[in-house]
Scaffold this active site. Structure first.
Site, mmCIF file in Angstrom:
data_model
loop_
_atom_site.group_PDB
_atom_site.id
_atom_site.type_symbol
_atom_site.label_atom_id
_atom_site.label_comp_id
_atom_site.label_asym_id
_atom_site.label_seq_id
_atom_site.Cartn_x
_atom_site.Cartn_y
_atom_site.Cartn_z
ATOM 1 N N LYS A 107 0.863 -1.192 0.000
ATOM 2 C CA LYS A 107 0.000 0.000 0.000
ATOM 3 C C LYS A 107 0.894 1.235 0.000
ATOM 4 C CE LYS A 107 -4.016 2.003 2.476
ATOM 5 N NZ LYS A 107 -4.970 1.840 3.595
ATOM 6 N N SER B 78 -9.967 2.180 2.330
ATOM 7 C CA SER B 78 -8.960 2.907 1.577
ATOM 8 C C SER B 78 -7.936 1.998 0.899
ATOM 9 C CB SER B 78 -8.242 3.890 2.502
ATOM 10 O OG SER B 78 -7.448 3.191 3.447
ATOM 11 N N SER C 184 -10.547 -0.066 6.549
ATOM 12 C CA SER C 184 -9.899 0.010 5.242
ATOM 13 C C SER C 184 -9.216 -1.248 4.735
ATOM 14 C CB SER C 184 -8.880 1.138 5.230
ATOM 15 O OG SER C 184 -9.552 2.338 5.050
HETATM 16 N N1 GLN Z 1 -13.672 4.630 5.663
HETATM 17 C C1 GLN Z 1 -13.044 5.047 6.882
HETATM 18 C C2 GLN Z 1 -12.619 6.482 6.764
HETATM 19 O O1 GLN Z 1 -12.862 7.056 5.771
HETATM 20 C C3 GLN Z 1 -11.902 4.158 7.221
HETATM 21 C C4 GLN Z 1 -10.631 4.505 6.571
HETATM 22 C C5 GLN Z 1 -9.488 3.642 7.022
HETATM 23 O O2 GLN Z 1 -9.677 2.628 7.690
HETATM 24 N N2 GLN Z 1 -8.279 4.081 6.693
HETATM 25 O O3 GLN Z 1 -12.062 7.041 7.655
#
Ligand code: GLN
Length: 488
Positions: free
Chosen positions: A76, A153, A177
């Site tokens: 990532k 994400s 995410s």
């Molecule tokens: N969807 C969540 C957010 O927008 C989680 C994001 C994540 O876990 N990095 O914060």
């Protein structure tokens, strides 16, 4: 070759049926062919990959084989990689080349993996569909023509693994995410116990919630990757002394008269989910029962307030963490009249809308007028949720719940920020509590798209979480081989 799971590929590598260079070339060909369509990589590193693969073959020939020797992976693009651009999918870091290696990516080097490239994501990991990426959204390889989201994400990681453009990948999970994108791409994704994998060198979003973890095609593969990633790190003060080591295949924890109490969360039964999710969840519960598990209803009274607490705490920490991008030390700089003007111009141009929204919310909730009413309340809710999970785990060994309400949606869907935030309902509570949770395929919805179920455990019970996930995986039996979901 790309249809082999990680465990199968390792076996063939160790038996000299294939070489790491051959395996890597097969993946590089896939990247060449589908990389642009899926947009799953921000940066590919083919020369580095071939050099890693050659070094791996040489180690094997010399008899110094490492645990994941020759396994081609995607990282990532939130993990700093020395000499390789690390963007966090932000214009702010578009040209940032770190001079250091994150602990997690170093552990992959130490385990002998091959780096294929840096996977796309939401900008600074803030989002759910990976649409906030400065580099455009990655696409879900399932029903490719429909251009569905691969989630976020860690959507570049899931798009790459599901599409056969990497054998496994890293993700980070601050509020879901890893688990949400894995669920809607038919993969296994694990958010380990907070502190099990080091955050050092991983671009910070919300430090008390950020959790690096693995994404792979099977539970055994996921366990193998977690084993390589986990471990104490002096450079991260929240890193745990508890490690995680395993070798696949994982031992069954059901069958042969074994006893296991599996909890289901009462408060989640009132949440609206798709009919497919409902029926698959019920099917998997009855499978577990027939394997001898006892199903117990448990209560986490404040779990539906987890979203509100998360969307106060995460932006608060983000606003503080992202203050470092000021155009002075590294990253983008847009010269202004004076230093303040430079700050303003740089931050205005470097960050996208969602990141700015979070910093505004975060700054507001941390202000002296709001701190007690918002931030302290959120911290209290967080404590209550963690305590409720602790009491629930006195009644049951593990908990299961859906990973999402429904399958992947179109990238063209136009959701409001609050509608996006609401999609995290099933995942954020585990981050607030710091407990391990693994999303595993539950089956296919009637439209042919995959859905996932989470297995949740108490802190440091990561092994049993994976073991139960494996039973669910076997019962669901979905076919997630890249060539069956997106053709050769
Ligand atoms: N969807 C969540 C957010 O927008 C989680 C994001 C994540 O876990 N990095 O914060």
């Amino acid at each position: 070759m790309i249809n082999l799971t990680l465990t199968e590929a390792l076996k063939k590598l160790n038996n000299r049926e294939i070489s790491a260079v051959e395996l890597t070339r097969a993946y590089l060909d896939r990247i060449e062919k589908y990389g642009a369509d899926l947009n799953c990589y921000i940066t590919t590193t083919p020369e580095r990959a071939l050099a890693d693969a050659a070094a791996s073959d040489a180690r094997r020939a010399a008899g110094d084989t490492l645990p994941l020797d020759g396994v081609p992976i995607a990282m990532k693009d939130l993990f700093a990689t020395r000499g390789i651009r690390t963007t966090a999918a932000s214009r702010m870091l578009e040209n940032f080349i770190p001079e250091y290696e994150s602990t997690v990516s170093q552990k992959f080097i130490d385990a002998g993996t091959v780096l294929l490239g840096k996977a796309n994501l939401d900008e600074f990991a803030m989002g759910t569909f990976s649409k906030t990426s400065f580099f455009g959204a990655p696409v879900n390889p399932w029903q490719l023509e429909k251009r569905l989201t691969a989630g976020g994400s860690s959507g570049g990681s899931t798009s790459a693994v599901a599409g056969g453009l990497a054998l496994a990948a890293t993700g980070t999970d601050t509020g879901g995410s890893i688990r949400f994108p894995s669920a809607i791409t038919g993969l296994v994704g694990m958010k380990p116990t907070y502190g099990l994998c080091s955050r050092w060198g991983c671009v910070a979003f919300a430090s008390s919630l950020d959790t690096p973890g693995p994404i792979a095609r099977t539970v055994d593969d996921t366990a193998m990757v977690l084993s390589a990633m986990a471990g104490h790190d002096e450079k991260d003060s929240t890193s745990s002394k508890n490690g995680f080591t395993c070798t696949a295949p994982l031992e069954p924890i059901l069958g042969n008269g074994k006893k296991l109490r599996v909890g289901i969360i009462k408060e989640f039964s009132d949440v609206k989910i798709s009919d497919d999710m409902k029926s698959l969840f019920e099917k998997r519960i009855s499978d577990l029962k027939s394997m001898g598990a006892e199903i117990i209803e448990v209560s986490i009274p404040n779990i539906l307030d987890a979203l509100a607490a998360y969307y106060i705490i995460a932006p608060a920490e983000a606003s503080s963490n992202l203050a470092r991008y000021d155009g002075m030390r590294y990253g983008l700089r847009i010269e202004g009249r004076d230093i303040y003007d430079t700050f303003k111009k740089t931050r205005a141009a470097g960050f996208g809308d969602e990141v700015k929204r979070r910093m505004i919310i975060g700054t507001a909730v941390l202000s002296s007028e709001s701190y007690d009413v918002y931030f302290m309340q959120a911290a209290r809710v967080r404590r209550m949720i963690a305590d409720s999970f602790n009491s629930a785990f006195e009644q049951c060994d593990l908990i299961i719940c859906p990973s999402s309400a429904g399958p992947a949606m179109s990238l063209a869907s136009d959701l409001s920020p609050l509608e996006y935030y609401a999609l995290d309902l099933f995942t954020v509570a585990m981050n607030l509590a710091g407990i391990p949770a693994c999303s595993v395929p539950a089956g296919l919805a009637t439209n042919g798209l995959p859905l996932g179920i989470q297995v949740v455990g108490r802190r440091f019970d990561d092994m049993r979480v994976l073991q139960l996930a494996k039973h669910i995986e076997t019962a669901a039996g979905i076919d997630n081989r890249p060539t069956t979901i997106m053709g050769k």
